[in-house]
Design a protein around this motif. Sequence first.
Motif, PDB file in Angstrom:
ATOM      1  N   TYR A 162      50.799  42.540  56.603  1.00 38.70           N
ATOM      2  CA  TYR A 162      49.542  41.809  56.813  1.00 38.70           C
ATOM      3  C   TYR A 162      48.523  42.770  57.400  1.00 38.70           C
ATOM      4  O   TYR A 162      48.813  43.445  58.389  1.00 38.70           O
ATOM      5  CB  TYR A 162      49.823  40.654  57.768  1.00 38.70           C
ATOM      6  N   PHE A 168      44.496  40.500  54.382  1.00 41.70           N
ATOM      7  CA  PHE A 168      45.204  40.602  53.105  1.00 41.70           C
ATOM      8  C   PHE A 168      46.576  41.237  53.334  1.00 41.70           C
ATOM      9  O   PHE A 168      46.807  41.883  54.339  1.00 41.70           O
ATOM     10  CB  PHE A 168      44.397  41.451  52.099  1.00 41.70           C
ATOM     11  N   TRP A 169      47.472  41.016  52.374  1.00 44.31           N
ATOM     12  CA  TRP A 169      48.800  41.634  52.400  1.00 44.31           C
ATOM     13  C   TRP A 169      48.807  42.796  51.426  1.00 44.31           C
ATOM     14  O   TRP A 169      48.459  42.643  50.262  1.00 44.31           O
ATOM     15  CB  TRP A 169      49.865  40.621  51.995  1.00 44.31           C
ATOM     16  N   ILE A 200      40.785  46.061  45.880  1.00 40.96           N
ATOM     17  CA  ILE A 200      41.305  44.871  46.574  1.00 40.96           C
ATOM     18  C   ILE A 200      40.412  43.659  46.282  1.00 40.96           C
ATOM     19  O   ILE A 200      40.892  42.585  45.931  1.00 40.96           O
ATOM     20  CB  ILE A 200      41.423  45.125  48.095  1.00 40.96           C
ATOM     21  N   GLN A 222      41.370  40.287  44.217  1.00 43.19           N
ATOM     22  CA  GLN A 222      41.155  39.017  44.911  1.00 43.19           C
ATOM     23  C   GLN A 222      40.293  38.094  44.047  1.00 43.19           C
ATOM     24  O   GLN A 222      40.559  36.898  43.943  1.00 43.19           O
ATOM     25  CB  GLN A 222      40.488  39.290  46.270  1.00 43.19           C
ATOM     26  N   LEU A 274      46.207  37.996  44.052  1.00 47.05           N
ATOM     27  CA  LEU A 274      46.924  38.503  45.218  1.00 47.05           C
ATOM     28  C   LEU A 274      47.732  37.399  45.894  1.00 47.05           C
ATOM     29  O   LEU A 274      47.266  36.276  46.067  1.00 47.05           O
ATOM     30  CB  LEU A 274      45.943  39.110  46.224  1.00 47.05           C
ATOM     31  N   ASN A 302      49.504  35.573  49.026  1.00 45.12           N
ATOM     32  CA  ASN A 302      49.195  35.422  50.445  1.00 45.12           C
ATOM     33  C   ASN A 302      50.476  35.576  51.263  1.00 45.12           C
ATOM     34  O   ASN A 302      50.899  34.682  51.990  1.00 45.12           O
ATOM     35  CB  ASN A 302      48.548  34.050  50.670  1.00 45.12           C
ATOM     36  N   ASN A 328      51.102  42.056  45.385  1.00 40.49           N
ATOM     37  CA  ASN A 328      50.580  42.815  46.518  1.00 40.49           C
ATOM     38  C   ASN A 328      50.141  44.179  45.990  1.00 40.49           C
ATOM     39  O   ASN A 328      50.869  44.799  45.221  1.00 40.49           O
ATOM     40  CB  ASN A 328      51.662  43.089  47.580  1.00 40.49           C
TER      41      ASN A 328
END
Lengths: 210, 88, 390
Positions: free
Chosen positions: C34, C45-46, C183, C187, C192, C194, C208
């Motif tokens: 995380y 975000f992960w 990223i 997204q 992505l 969670n 991820n």
Amino acid sequence: MNPIITKSIRIHQGRVISDGITLMENREVNVFGEFIRLVYKFAGMSYPKFYKMDDLCKLGLVAAELCLNGRELTNEYGKDKIGLVVQNGSSTIDTDKEYQRTIDDRENYFPSPAVFVYTLPNIMLGEICIKNKIFGENALMIEDSFRADSLHRHTSLLFGNGRIHASLTGWIELNAEHYDAFLCLVESDSGKRDGMPFTADSLGKLYQIQ
Amino acid sequence: MTEQELIDKLKEEIIKQLNLEDQKPEDIDPDAPLFGEGLGLDSIDALEIMVLLEKNYGIKIEDPKEGKKIFFSVRTLAQFILENQKPA
Amino acid sequence: MPVYAIADHILCSLGDGTTSVWNRMLAGESGVKYHNRNDLFSGPFWASLIETDNYSRIADQLNAGNEFTRFETICLHSIKEALGRTTIDPASPDTVFILSTTKGNIDLLEKKNQGRFNEDRLMLWKSGRLLSQHFGNTSHPIVISNACISGVLSVITAFDLLKAGHFRHAVVCGADIASEFVISGFQSFKSLANGPCKPFDASREGLNLGEGVGTLILSVDNEAAKDPAQVCVAGGGSGNDANHISGPSRTGEGLYVAIQHAMNCSGVSPEEIGFISAHGTATPYNDEMESKAFSTAGLGHAPLNSMKAYFGHTLGAAGVIETIIAIHSMKEKTLLRTLGYSEYGVPEIITILDRNTPAEVRHTLKTASGFGGCNAALVLSMCSGNHPSN
């Protein structure tokens, strides 16, 4: 059996040229977006998805259409034996910049998926495959400029071990208002068609004369 | 804004946002499906309409599955906006 | 003439060096964490990021004058480490450098980085040249940017070039860094997860992202390896779905074509495949598509894993890093479990590894699939003496 080049297309500087002959010219339109729409119409295409693509894909798609010139290669070679080997110089720099603008400002932050998806240069290969039902080899290589030797070498490797029997091979580049598409239809020589021997030299010459 | 006014506005916005250059607002039937056989929109368009909703109407859809019903037609989209839009 | 996998190196969230990464994977550790990094995304975000300590140490050694970008720094480090395990002369015209990346120095587009470097540093051909020239190499470098199959395609290209006698050695480096650009893009695609991703699992909800670099050195000369190679590259190929630019094919046809090309090229039959290192991003449609392609290709029997929950989807690096781990699995005679997987969640019957499993594998299939509908497949074989097993 060496492959042969049966058709070539170049789109640059307001002109569309095939095998050395100018098919279309328009020097009045200076904006790429407008020019490529004229070429799209000239090619007789009716493909609504065209309008949704970024400029690099539009250039590649129209070049492929003109290079195939109505040929349905999938019937002749099998859909999985047709490949795309394409060099490009600036990757997707214009679309990268356009996408970056959607995330630059945290107060006005709306990343656009429809722009982001075009920030990979091989999406242009995907669009050509979708339009023409081509299921074979894909390769997108980045070079500082059109390089006949490495383009020839890579395509020949694929012909050499039987992974392709035909390919669209070339250079498709777009950076700001500079655009240049050069695409050749390369086929296994069945003796039924005329063409130039597929060599780095032929590629270089075809690019130069156009 | 009435539902009809919003429908007309949405048509313009959708054509612009999704680069539907070959479409005119009057060609879009407000009750025809946006996806599949209707306008022929795809999954990227659905994501892009979500951006449009957030940008122009301040409405955020977190669950993409929720979108299916809302995005059925221009009319369902307009109705959803009228129900969910916060007063300016 | 066999093409040997003579040396390698990985740098990712799980450490610096293939052995350290392998040991942490064996222990079931995940580098997906995380993060709340405002420089990388507007919210939490992960993702799997290279640890700051590791990066700083490498940058201090290599990049004390800040002459290289983050992307270039990790590439230079990885290539140097991998070359150190060989006796090949990187400056020799017998050696070719191949760079695999999707976005290279894309972080240079960010406002805060503008003006730090010449604008041509954004160009991927420039990255390829910078890397090869750093090692004194005079051959023209090859740069492959073909979305998520770039890494596998680069290994295939290296194999094809060596097999055809164009070069004797190939240095294949695959890398991508974490950036706000990528990223935020994933997204916006709602791709992505969670939380840590769950490849092939019934409750998988997305991927991820990961940053990392892998370098794999191939050679026709096994004497060039400090530790003799045990695994050879046997052949590969690619194919396109011709279906959609972002959604995977519903039938798996493009991946099936790529697998057929790899099988034909290597002369290995589906029954002989003892292990599949799948792409397994853990998005609902991707994993479903892969199950269909493997099943159609007659590969449902082969134990299969996805490594994405260990170090995320490293994009242009993924095909190289995962090929290296697959090679080590063959050498160590251990197949790693699919971390994150617990409940069967794909339509066709495939054999998902749910625990680390000892196995003597002679032939492995490595696959990748990506945006643009592209797919690639590669066969790895145990070398028998100085002859490949096929």
